[in-house]
Design an enzyme around this catalytic site. Structure first.
Site, mmCIF file in Angstrom:
data_model
loop_
_atom_site.group_PDB
_atom_site.id
_atom_site.type_symbol
_atom_site.label_atom_id
_atom_site.label_comp_id
_atom_site.label_asym_id
_atom_site.label_seq_id
_atom_site.Cartn_x
_atom_site.Cartn_y
_atom_site.Cartn_z
ATOM 1 N N HIS A 178 0.424 -1.375 -0.301
ATOM 2 C CA HIS A 178 -0.162 -0.361 0.354
ATOM 3 C C HIS A 178 1.273 1.268 0.049
ATOM 4 O O HIS A 178 0.352 2.190 -0.276
ATOM 5 C CB HIS A 178 -1.664 0.078 0.789
ATOM 6 C CG HIS A 178 -1.946 -0.735 1.020
ATOM 7 N ND1 HIS A 178 -2.491 -2.346 1.456
ATOM 8 C CD2 HIS A 178 -3.545 -0.144 0.437
ATOM 9 C CE1 HIS A 178 -3.067 -2.185 0.638
ATOM 10 N NE2 HIS A 178 -4.192 -1.590 0.943
ATOM 11 N N GLY A 179 2.279 1.275 0.346
ATOM 12 C CA GLY A 179 2.911 2.421 0.587
ATOM 13 C C GLY A 179 4.406 2.130 1.582
ATOM 14 O O GLY A 179 3.975 1.117 2.062
#
Lengths: 302, 410
Positions: free
Chosen positions: B264-265
């Site tokens: 996701h990041g």
């Protein structure tokens, strides 16, 4: 396929019919509203006639007390400040106001909304019902060219505000006299210094600077005296470097720039604040008197 | 014997090659998304022992949807390696599969055996499919523009200055973010699926009423289904899945959700978010709480409520810029400091939010429990009224600025 296209056409015809009807109803309700923000903005755009006008964001709306200004200067006063807005809305207001009459004095409260780069389209929201007014449509087009197409829809023109338009017509809420909205809470806590304020690079918004210049030029052209102020913040700092663009414009057009963000009498006293960036009524009264003393010193003929 | 050895050597060669190509496929993602994060972590780690070393940071624009098309491409290669699909010989078809425009920005992540045959086969216009596509598109637009973006305005205001807001307001903002991210991402997915259906393509449904889940395990069967499926097939099962010891299964769950967090990041907040979901599921598995098949509505509602609150806490970490701010916001929910309250949410905006959420709740409950009972909704006049009403609401009540989809940044 034919049925699909026919149904699509029918669907969009129904939407167009609703769009036209809704637009007529909302425009009527907007122009005849009986209270609240819709009424205040209609008053500012179409009916105001005061000598002194205050412009700016929520900090203008909550920090400048028209009664005190009227008593001190002997001139009528109205506060046009709007929460979460700044120079773009103010310029739109001024265009409509100056097409009717010329006020004598404008006090502009500068806030971060007038400096930082962000999505400027949101500042057009309150001007949507006045899109058809001279000079307002071009303001829309210069900020977002797509609005030329989008504003063809009445549903879009009253996007978001339609409920408020209905509410302000049928069940009007209080309209604050002369536009000033006092805050009565006191900040009962000591705010921490926010990390986001430290060392963050501030990007100056060239569009806002352009409209700030246009605002001053329009006022000067109409012979209106303009004062730019930065009202107090709790434990406010000295003039930050990112204010230089606005200060240069003020200098260029000989507009007094008055910085009260760190005015000791107010900014160190928690009792005068509702939150770190908004004065409560007591603080607003103190600040208005302080600011007026300086304005009168600068322009004794007022 | 020689043949066996030969095939083993060849198998090992293939395995090494597939790892090499998987790494090559993931390389742009690693460079674009994780270089700065790794660089910062290493330089911070060295600084803590008194060493000063930092590589120059990258300031490049990240290609939109890089995580999605990278996973789709790598997933295809692994599917070919495991013999789940045949290798695609037509480069154009493969390129269209990886960059199919409705899903390129934020998924759903399609599998080759679902999408490639549809790309290869000629399409005839299908009225029912096109109509269904437009219905999904309209509902997606509604939940994105009327609900998600409206909630987002309040969430952004409160989260940006949460220390000014009282506990209740911070809690409400966190609930709003939980609903916002669902409406935002499910809205995008529905729009992608809807556009694809109108063009004659069927994509995987990415959401199945996730906030009606009765456990975190159930939540992940309903939330971002295409990613869960990818992680299950490419990470969880190759690690051994659940066909191993309890401890090993728990480890596999944890690693799978750690990968999900990292995907996701490049931020510790996403890693914490992934770990939280991993730990929640391990606890559920250990206590046997993953499923509830009973018919006691009180138990069901309590389980839905608890799952929602746990997911809500995890979303705080997902949304905030760093761990200390996340903890700060959760702390603020229990603090008596902060003067600003729910007044930040103006009454007319509240009406829009409540109306939108009630409509969403009605649709989700209808789809989950009542679809067979509410036949009046399939009446032609009712359907047309609903379509026109939804579209008019999008134009009148939607946030039609230049806002973005949350998952576009992943």
């Amino acid at each position: 396929m034919k049925i699909f296209i026919r149904n699509l056409l029918l669907f969009f015809l129904a939407i167009i019919a609703i769009d036209i009807t809704w637009g007529i109803v909302c425009q009527y309700l907007n122009d005849h509203s009986k209270g609240g923000g819709i009424r205040s903005r209609y008053y500012v755009c179409k009916q105001s006639n005061e000598d002194v006008l205050i412009f700016g964001s929520s900090r203008a709306k909550h920090h400048y007390v028209p009664e005190i200004i009227e008593d001190s200067l002997g001139l009528s006063c109205y506060n046009t400040g709007e929460d979460g807005n700044g120079i773009i809305l103010s310029y739109g207001f001024l265009r409509m106001i100056t097409s009717r009459y010329e006020p004598k004095v404008i006090i502009y409260d500068i806030s971060d909304y007038d400096i930082y780069e962000d999505d400027n389209v949101k500042y057009l929201n309150y001007l949507k019902p006045y899109y058809h007014e001279t000079g307002i449509d071009s303001l829309f087009w210069s900020i977002e060219p797509k609005t030329r197409l989008m504003m063809c829809s009445n549903l879009y023109r009253f996007n978001t505000t339609c409920l408020r338009v209905l509410g302000n017509y049928f069940h009007p809420i209080t309209t604050y006299p002369k536009g000033y909205m006092p805050l009565y809470n006191t900040m009962n806590w000591e705010p921490k210094i926010e990390k986001s304020d430290i060392g963050t690079e501030k990007h100056i918004d060239s569009i806002k600077m352009h409209y700030f210049e246009q605002f001053i030029m329009l006022a000067k052209q109409k012979g209106i005296a303009v004062f730019c102020c930065v009202s107090p913040k709790y434990k406010g700092s000295s003039i930050p470097s990112y204010y230089s663009s606005i200060m240069n414009l003020c200098e260029q057009y000989k507009v007094p720039f008055l910085y009260y963000c760190n005015a000791k009498e107010i900014s160190n006293n928690r009792d005068y604040f509702q939150d770190p960036t908004h004065l409560n009524d007591e603080g607003a009264r103190q600040y208005t008197s302080l600011m007026l003393r300086d304005i009168i010193k600068l322009q004794p003929e007022l | 014997m020689e043949k066996d050895v030969g095939s083993k050597v060849q198998g090992s060669k293939r395995k090494h090659l597939v790892w090499l190509f998987a790494l090559l496929g993931l390389l742009p993602l690693l460079v674009f998304k994780y270089y700065n994060f790794l660089n910062d972590c290493i330089s911070d780690g060295l600084a803590s022992v008194g060493l000063q070393f930092a590589l120059p940071g990258l300031n490049w624009a990240i290609p939109v949807g890089i995580s999605f098309f990278t996973f789709q491409a790598v997933g295809y290669m692994l599917d070919v390696y495991h013999g789940r699909v045949k290798a695609e010989k037509n480069l154009l078809d493969y390129l269209l599969f990886v960059s199919f425009f409705p899903q390129v920005m934020s998924g759903p992540i399609s599998k080759a055996d679902e999408l490639l045959p549809q790309i290869k086969n000629p399409h005839k216009f299908d009225y029912d499919q096109a109509r269904q596509g437009l219905k999904w598109l309209l509902w997606g637009m509604f939940i994105k523009l009327v609900i998600a973006d409206r909630l987002g305005l309040f969430v952004d205001t409160v989260y940006a200055n949460y220390i000014h807001y009282n506990g209740l307001t911070c809690f409400v903002a966190s609930i709003f973010y939980t609903l916002q991210i669902y409406c935002d991402f499910a809205g995008y997915s529905l729009m992608a699926i809807g556009i694809a259906a109108t063009l004659g393509f069927n994509l995987i449904n990415n959401f199945r009423r996730p906030y009606l889940a009765v456990s975190i395990t159930d939540f992940w069967r309903r939330w971002h289904i295409s990613l869960t499926r990818w992680l299950t097939q490419q990470v969880y099962i190759p690690l051994g899945g659940s066909r191993c010891s309890k401890a090993r299964t728990y480890w596999n769950i944890f690693i799978t959700f750690l990968v999900s967090g990292i995907w996701h990041g490049a931020n510790w907040t996403f890693i914490v978010w992934g770990c939280m979901h991993g730990v929640f599921q391990i606890v559920e598995k250990a206590l046997g709480w993953q499923k509830y098949e009973g018919h006691n509505w009180t138990v069901k509602v309590i389980r839905i409520g608890i799952t929602f609150l746990l997911v809500n806490v995890a979303w705080v970490f997902f949304r905030m810029p760093n761990i200390s701010e996340s903890i700060g916001l959760i702390g603020q929910m229990f603090s008596s400091e902060g003067t600003a309250g729910l007044a930040a949410l103006e009454f007319d905006k509240l009406i829009i939010i409540v109306t939108g959420l009630l409509m969403l709740l009605f649709k989700d409950i209808k789809d989950e429990y009542l679809s067979a009972r509410l036949r009046f909704l399939s009446n032609k006049v009712t359907r047309w009224c609903i379509y026109v009403l939804l579209f008019s609401m999008v134009l009148t009540l939607g946030v039609l600025d230049s806002g973005q989809f949350i998952y576009v940044s992943f």
